[in-house]
Structure formats: C-alpha cells, structure tokens
Design a protein around this motif. Structure first.
Motif, PDB file in Angstrom:
ATOM      1  N   ALA A  37       0.820  -1.209   0.000  1.00  0.00           N
ATOM      2  CA  ALA A  37       0.000   0.000   0.000  1.00  0.00           C
ATOM      3  C   ALA A  37       0.857   1.264   0.000  1.00  0.00           C
ATOM      4  N   LEU A  38       2.098   1.151   0.473  1.00  0.00           N
ATOM      5  CA  LEU A  38       2.998   2.306   0.520  1.00  0.00           C
ATOM      6  C   LEU A  38       3.989   2.321  -0.648  1.00  0.00           C
ATOM      7  N   ALA A  39       3.889   1.337  -1.523  1.00  0.00           N
ATOM      8  CA  ALA A  39       4.797   1.262  -2.671  1.00  0.00           C
ATOM      9  C   ALA A  39       4.307   2.202  -3.763  1.00  0.00           C
ATOM     10  N   ASP A  40       4.900   3.383  -3.802  1.00  0.00           N
ATOM     11  CA  ASP A  40       4.461   4.402  -4.761  1.00  0.00           C
ATOM     12  C   ASP A  40       5.486   4.670  -5.849  1.00  0.00           C
ATOM     13  N   GLY A  41       6.523   3.838  -5.922  1.00  0.00           N
ATOM     14  CA  GLY A  41       7.561   4.059  -6.921  1.00  0.00           C
ATOM     15  C   GLY A  41       8.574   5.101  -6.526  1.00  0.00           C
ATOM     16  N   VAL A  42       8.412   5.678  -5.345  1.00  0.00           N
ATOM     17  CA  VAL A  42       9.342   6.691  -4.843  1.00  0.00           C
ATOM     18  C   VAL A  42       9.973   6.223  -3.528  1.00  0.00           C
ATOM     19  N   ARG A  43       9.174   5.646  -2.658  1.00  0.00           N
ATOM     20  CA  ARG A  43       9.665   5.205  -1.356  1.00  0.00           C
ATOM     21  C   ARG A  43      10.537   3.958  -1.494  1.00  0.00           C
ATOM     22  N   THR A  44      11.666   3.964  -0.790  1.00  0.00           N
ATOM     23  CA  THR A  44      12.537   2.793  -0.729  1.00  0.00           C
ATOM     24  C   THR A  44      12.059   1.881   0.403  1.00  0.00           C
ATOM     25  N   PRO A  45      12.589   0.653   0.488  1.00  0.00           N
ATOM     26  CA  PRO A  45      12.230  -0.205   1.621  1.00  0.00           C
ATOM     27  C   PRO A  45      12.515   0.444   2.969  1.00  0.00           C
ATOM     28  N   GLN A  46      13.601   1.213   3.051  1.00  0.00           N
ATOM     29  CA  GLN A  46      13.924   1.881   4.312  1.00  0.00           C
ATOM     30  C   GLN A  46      12.879   2.955   4.655  1.00  0.00           C
ATOM     31  N   ASP A  47      12.411   3.683   3.655  1.00  0.00           N
ATOM     32  CA  ASP A  47      11.354   4.671   3.883  1.00  0.00           C
ATOM     33  C   ASP A  47      10.091   3.990   4.409  1.00  0.00           C
ATOM     34  N   ILE A  48       9.743   2.872   3.795  1.00  0.00           N
ATOM     35  CA  ILE A  48       8.533   2.154   4.182  1.00  0.00           C
ATOM     36  C   ILE A  48       8.672   1.579   5.584  1.00  0.00           C
ATOM     37  N   ALA A  49       9.859   1.088   5.916  1.00  0.00           N
ATOM     38  CA  ALA A  49      10.084   0.542   7.256  1.00  0.00           C
ATOM     39  C   ALA A  49       9.827   1.601   8.322  1.00  0.00           C
ATOM     40  N   ARG A  50      10.282   2.825   8.074  1.00  0.00           N
ATOM     41  CA  ARG A  50      10.072   3.897   9.052  1.00  0.00           C
ATOM     42  C   ARG A  50       8.598   4.272   9.155  1.00  0.00           C
ATOM     43  N   LEU A  51       7.910   4.305   8.031  1.00  0.00           N
ATOM     44  CA  LEU A  51       6.490   4.650   8.054  1.00  0.00           C
ATOM     45  C   LEU A  51       5.677   3.598   8.795  1.00  0.00           C
ATOM     46  N   LEU A  52       6.071   2.336   8.666  1.00  0.00           N
ATOM     47  CA  LEU A  52       5.347   1.252   9.328  1.00  0.00           C
ATOM     48  C   LEU A  52       5.842   0.998  10.745  1.00  0.00           C
ATOM     49  N   GLY A  53       6.982   1.572  11.105  1.00  0.00           N
ATOM     50  CA  GLY A  53       7.545   1.326  12.429  1.00  0.00           C
ATOM     51  C   GLY A  53       8.051  -0.093  12.581  1.00  0.00           C
ATOM     52  N   ARG A  54       8.628  -0.641  11.502  1.00  0.00           N
ATOM     53  CA  ARG A  54       9.134  -2.003  11.502  1.00  0.00           C
ATOM     54  C   ARG A  54      10.651  -2.009  11.295  1.00  0.00           C
ATOM     55  N   PRO A  55      11.343  -3.021  11.773  1.00  0.00           N
ATOM     56  CA  PRO A  55      12.774  -3.131  11.466  1.00  0.00           C
ATOM     57  C   PRO A  55      13.004  -3.175   9.962  1.00  0.00           C
ATOM     58  N   ALA A  56      14.073  -2.568   9.517  1.00  0.00           N
ATOM     59  CA  ALA A  56      14.354  -2.497   8.079  1.00  0.00           C
ATOM     60  C   ALA A  56      14.633  -3.873   7.497  1.00  0.00           C
ATOM     61  N   PHE A  57      15.337  -4.732   8.256  1.00  0.00           N
ATOM     62  CA  PHE A  57      15.636  -6.054   7.717  1.00  0.00           C
ATOM     63  C   PHE A  57      14.360  -6.845   7.470  1.00  0.00           C
ATOM     64  N   HIS A  58      13.409  -6.798   8.386  1.00  0.00           N
ATOM     65  CA  HIS A  58      12.144  -7.497   8.186  1.00  0.00           C
ATOM     66  C   HIS A  58      11.436  -6.979   6.933  1.00  0.00           C
ATOM     67  N   THR A  59      11.563  -5.687   6.693  1.00  0.00           N
ATOM     68  CA  THR A  59      10.960  -5.104   5.488  1.00  0.00           C
ATOM     69  C   THR A  59      11.663  -5.614   4.236  1.00  0.00           C
ATOM     70  N   LEU A  60      12.990  -5.755   4.298  1.00  0.00           N
ATOM     71  CA  LEU A  60      13.725  -6.295   3.152  1.00  0.00           C
ATOM     72  C   LEU A  60      13.306  -7.733   2.864  1.00  0.00           C
ATOM     73  N   VAL A  61      13.060  -8.506   3.917  1.00  0.00           N
ATOM     74  CA  VAL A  61      12.589  -9.881   3.723  1.00  0.00           C
ATOM     75  C   VAL A  61      11.261  -9.873   2.968  1.00  0.00           C
ATOM     76  N   ASP A  62      10.348  -8.999   3.393  1.00  0.00           N
ATOM     77  CA  ASP A  62       9.048  -8.911   2.720  1.00  0.00           C
ATOM     78  C   ASP A  62       9.202  -8.435   1.277  1.00  0.00           C
ATOM     79  N   VAL A  63      10.094  -7.471   1.061  1.00  0.00           N
ATOM     80  CA  VAL A  63      10.309  -6.955  -0.297  1.00  0.00           C
ATOM     81  C   VAL A  63      10.853  -8.053  -1.208  1.00  0.00           C
ATOM     82  N   ARG A  64      11.821  -8.809  -0.717  1.00  0.00           N
ATOM     83  CA  ARG A  64      12.388  -9.866  -1.566  1.00  0.00           C
ATOM     84  C   ARG A  64      11.359 -10.964  -1.830  1.00  0.00           C
ATOM     85  N   ARG A  65      10.533 -11.266  -0.851  1.00  0.00           N
ATOM     86  CA  ARG A  65       9.488 -12.262  -1.077  1.00  0.00           C
ATOM     87  C   ARG A  65       8.455 -11.761  -2.086  1.00  0.00           C
TER      88      ARG A  65
END
Length: 249
Positions: free
Chosen positions: A171-199
């Motif tokens: 829902a936050l993937a707008d073609g501008v935000r990086t995984p790190q940006d999204i992690a901060r918006l969701l309040g989640r660890p960045a590595f967990h976000t990278l796992v979700d992105v790769r999946r």
C-alpha cells in the motif's frame, strides 16, 4: 578490528559508512544506522510510546546516558518490552553496519550512546546474525537491487494472495519510497521489510530493477536488460510453482 576490540574489552564506538556499533567492555550494547529505524521509531510509530514521552525521556536522561533506565523507572515501558525492542533495533542496525561494502572502519574510544545500558550482546553473536541475515536474503531472491531501489508494484502481478503484513507494505509502494522509507512509516525493522520486499519480488508482486550499464565484455544495455528480465521472470515463475506444489502437498 572488531575481533581485536573484543579481545581487549574495548569501550567506544565502531564507526563505518553505513552505521555505528557501540561497545562496552568488548560487548555490543547498541547500534545505529541511517538504513534502519531507531528504537525511538519502533516504540513510537507502533503506538507503544507517545513521541512526546520519548522526547521527555531523552531530555531528562540523555545527558547522563540513561534513557533506557529512565523509560523503565518512570513506568513508561516495561523492562522486558524495552529489552526486546532494543535487541530488535540493535540487530537491525548492526546488519547494515557490518555490511561487507560499508567502507572503512574507525574506532573512537570511550564514546557511549545516550540510550545507556539495556542488553549487552556478544560481538560474535552480532556478526554471526548479520551473516545469517545476508544469506537468508540471498536465498529468498538473489537480486540485492530491490533492497535500496524505490518499491514499484508489478505491472502484471501474478495474482497470488499476499499476506496482510505485506499488503501494508504494498500500500505504501508508490515508486518513490525505498524499503527503508517504508520501514520507518510502518515502524518495523528495516531487515524485516527487506525480507518482505524480496518475497514480494520473488512472487512477482513488485518489480526487480534491471541493470542498464554493461560491464566490460557484457551485452549492450538493451540486450542485457532483456536477458535479465527473462531470468527474473523465470525464477519468479519457478518459485511460484514451487510454492503452489508445497501448498498442495
């Protein structure tokens, strides 16, 4: 350098381009990285702690380096919860700090972080976990470009169901935000976000960036991009078939 510092029970800050490890008596007591949300983000974005309460704790106890103790003693965060959150932030930032490509290493003796003592972790455990996480990401989807590029939804997604946790990311993937940006918006660890992105990339839900600058001896950009696109699509298809077979068994 880290092994040497551990052997001498050093106290201070290990600085690299991608982050900082804080040592006390040779153990890792905190870590920070611009690529990872800090403990403040993990506590406040989740709603566990109000931003003004966090700032009050920093104002009151930051100068003496006892913010963690202040949060517990003032009843704002239970000790066990703070420890878990702190460990999550520590391992998250350490993953980026200990990246093989994070540049030169320097050490400043005697430097302490204002969070203060929470949970010390043996340095070898931190290094081992960082290596394990790198290998996990490689196995999930061997295209590290997705870790830093803006997250772009696939033009023709596979249609496979996406779990709720990853739907929030999409829902936050707008073609501008990086995984790190999204992690901060969701309040989640960045590595967990990278796992979700790769999946998501492996499942065909988001685009995998393609290299456009050829290395010496490599095909021209257009041909290279076409070949990479076919490879990425083939791998994604095989992974989806594998997941479907596993679900049917």
């Amino acid at each position: 350098m880290l092994r040497r510092l551990v052997a001498e029970h050093a106290t201070g800050a290990l600085l690299r381009d991608s982050g900082t490890l804080y040592l006390a008596d040779g153990q890792v007591v905190h870590a920070e990285s611009l690529s990872a949300p800090g403990i403040d983000v993990l506590l406040t974005v989740s709603g566990r702690l109000r931003p003004e309460s966090w700032q009050w704790a920093v104002d009151q106890a930051g100068p003496t380096g006892e913010v963690g103790r202040f949060l517990v003693d003032s009843g704002q965060v239970p000790g066990g919860e703070l420890e878990l959150c702190h460990l999550g932030a520590l391992f998250d930032a350490a993953f980026f700090t200990l990246s093989p490509s994070s540049g030169p290493t320097r050490f400043r003796y005697g430097v302490a972080h204002w969070i203060g003592p929470v949970v010390p972790v043996p340095a070898h455990a931190v290094a081992r976990e960082a290596a394990r996480r790198r290998e996990l990401l490689r196995r999930l989807w061997p295209h590290p470009e997705v870790d830093t590029a803006p997250v772009v939804r696939a033009r023709n997604p596979s249609g496979a169901p996406v779990p709720g946790r990853r739907r929030a990311l999409l829902a936050l993937a707008d073609g501008v935000r990086t995984p790190q940006d999204i992690a901060r918006l969701l309040g989640r660890p960045a590595f967990h976000t990278l796992v979700d992105v790769r999946r998501l990339a492996a499942g065909g839900a988001i685009e995998t960036p393609l290299a456009t600058i050829p290395r010496p001896g490599m095909p021209a950009p257009v041909a290279q991009a076409s070949a990479e696109a076919e490879t990425v699509a083939d791998i994604a298809l095989l992974r989806r078939l594998r997941d479907g077979l596993e679900a049917a068994l």
